[in-house]
Design an enzyme around this catalytic site. Structure first.
Site, PDB file in Angstrom:
ATOM      1  CB  CYS A  72      -0.893  -0.044   1.241  1.00 15.41           C
ATOM      2  SG  CYS A  72      -1.920   1.398   1.411  1.00 15.41           S
ATOM      3  CB  CYS A  83     -11.871  11.817   4.676  1.00  7.65           C
ATOM      4  SG  CYS A  83     -11.829  11.838   2.872  1.00  7.65           S
ATOM      5  CB  CYS A  86      -8.743  10.008   6.816  1.00  8.88           C
ATOM      6  SG  CYS A  86      -7.097   9.952   6.132  1.00  8.88           S
ATOM      7  N   GLY A 128      -2.688  10.539   1.094  1.00  7.24           N
ATOM      8  CA  GLY A 128      -2.892  11.392  -0.073  1.00  7.24           C
ATOM      9  C   GLY A 128      -3.985  10.920  -1.009  1.00  7.24           C
ATOM     10  CB  SER A 156      -7.875   3.931  -3.167  1.00  3.78           C
ATOM     11  OG  SER A 156      -8.859   4.371  -2.271  1.00  3.78           O
ATOM     12  CG  ASN A 181     -16.247   6.101   3.144  1.00  2.00           C
ATOM     13  OD1 ASN A 181     -16.013   4.904   3.116  1.00  2.00           O
ATOM     14  ND2 ASN A 181     -15.349   7.003   2.811  1.00  2.00           N
TER      15      ASN A 181
HETATM   16  S1  SF4 Z   1      -5.846  10.366   2.459  1.00  2.00           S
HETATM   17 FE1  SF4 Z   1      -7.716   9.570   1.477  1.00  2.00          FE
HETATM   18  S2  SF4 Z   1      -9.123   9.171   3.183  1.00  2.00           S
HETATM   19 FE2  SF4 Z   1      -7.485  10.485   3.960  1.00  2.00          FE
HETATM   20  S3  SF4 Z   1      -8.276  12.607   3.779  1.00  2.00           S
HETATM   21 FE3  SF4 Z   1      -7.121  12.135   1.909  1.00  2.00          FE
HETATM   22  S4  SF4 Z   1      -8.620  11.353   0.466  1.00  2.00           S
HETATM   23 FE4  SF4 Z   1      -9.576  11.272   2.503  1.00  2.00          FE
END
Ligand code: SF4
Length: 320
Positions: A72, A83, A86, A128, A156, A181
């Site tokens: 990953c 988000c 996160c 990111g 993703s 989500n």
């Molecule tokens: S890393 Fe992914 S889950 Fe976290 S704030 Fe950024 S877009 Fe959202």
């Protein structure tokens, strides 16, 4: 360099010696430096914290799963998408990573664990938003395709519509995972403010046009938060939302973290099972990411978050 796994110009023995010397004079081969590697968790997954040349810290995760291994990767040194579930979002924006920094994470971990390319998957699901670093992402993918098939790579996204459309037009495409989500716009916007810019109904419409097939799958990611989006009626609403979309759901029970709102909790196993069963009864293919790496703080940004929480680095700054 990537196909043969060499890490110095001297190792490129298929090139004339003089050329190797000239390359070494003009260019540098550098990999990001590992500053912390967690002990392997019960499931043998292992998280890495890398230091970049400018002091920024990024995370990657090694995840062996039977005869395949996933790595990953981070695409930015922070994230502006914000988000609320996160840790990376909590710590705010960071610069785009270069192709070299993305590939560096990948090849460092591959080499440390000596994983043959044929059994590797790559997922851009770390720190990111990869589609906000689109050009560098595409260069990175083009290099990776020399050793891994596109269908073994997943990007993703939080739902950046122009990025998804650009990816759909690319001659070679990885799999696409989209973080949904919540089954409705209001709740999605509460935890994913990006919904105000790229509305949920438009996002679903774009996904329905995305050229998906068995080599280019779409996964709907769904972080399960207790009492927020985890009931059977939420599962039914999600099934309705994605009806007509050739996609499976990856349900991800929330990973609790001190930096995140205290109301955000992981649902009970019973609630998770009920949610999943309801999706299945409504004709939706679903997998559950049970706890891969849970004990090593493997959710996005958690290891760097621990450094901040313990005062080793400051929030929102380029890290020394
Ligand atoms: S890393 Fe992914 S889950 Fe976290 S704030 Fe950024 S877009 Fe959202």
């Amino acid at each position: 360099m990537h196909v043969r796994g060499v890490d110095s110009f001297d190792g490129m023995t298929n090139l004339p010696k003089e050329l190797r010397a000239r390359l070494a004079e003009r260019f540098t081969l550098a990999f990001p430096q590992v500053v912390e590697g967690t002990e392997p968790a019960n499931d043998s997954s292992r998280k890495y914290l890398f230091a970049l040349g400018d002091g920024n810290r990024i995370e990657s995760v090694y995840m062996p799963m039977g005869d395949r291994t996933s790595i990953c990767l981070s695409s930015q040194a922070g994230c502006a998408v914000g988000c609320t579930f996160c840790v990376t979002g909590f710590f705010g924006a960071g610069r785009n990573l270069t192709p070299s920094e993305m590939l560096g994470q990948f090849f460092t971990i591959q080499q440390e664990h000596n994983v043959p390319s044929e059994s590797l998957n790559a997922v851009f699901m770390g720190m990111g938003e990869p589609l906000l670093n689109f050009d560098h992402l595409m260069t990175t993918l083009d290099t990776m395709y020399a050793t891994i098939a596109p269908k073994r790579i997943t990007v993703s996204t939080s739902g950046i519509i122009p990025g998804i459309e650009a990816l759909a037009a690319a001659p070679r495409r990885p799999n696409l995972a989209v973080s949904i989500n919540a089954p409705d716009r209001k709740r999605r916007e509460e935890i994913m403010p990006i919904t105000a810019k790229y509305p949920l109904d438009e996002l679903i419409a774009v996904l329905k046009r995305y050229p998906a097939d068995k080599h280019h799958e779409i996964t709907i990611e769904y972080v399960l938060l207790a009492g927020f989006n985890d009931t059977p009626s939420d599962a039914m609403a999600l099934a309705r939302l994605i009806r007509g979309l050739d996609a499976k759901v990856n349900a991800i029970p929330f990973n609790e973290d001190v930096n995140l709102p205290s109301w955000m909790k992981r649902p009970t196993d019973t609630a998770i099972d009920r949610f999943v069963d309801t999706l299945v009864h409504n004709g939706v293919g679903v997998t559950v990411r049970r706890s891969k790496g849970r004990e090593i703080a493997a959710a996005c940004g958690q290891l760097r978050g621990k450094e901040v929480a313990t005062g080793r680095v400051a929030r929102g700054k380029s890290l020394p």
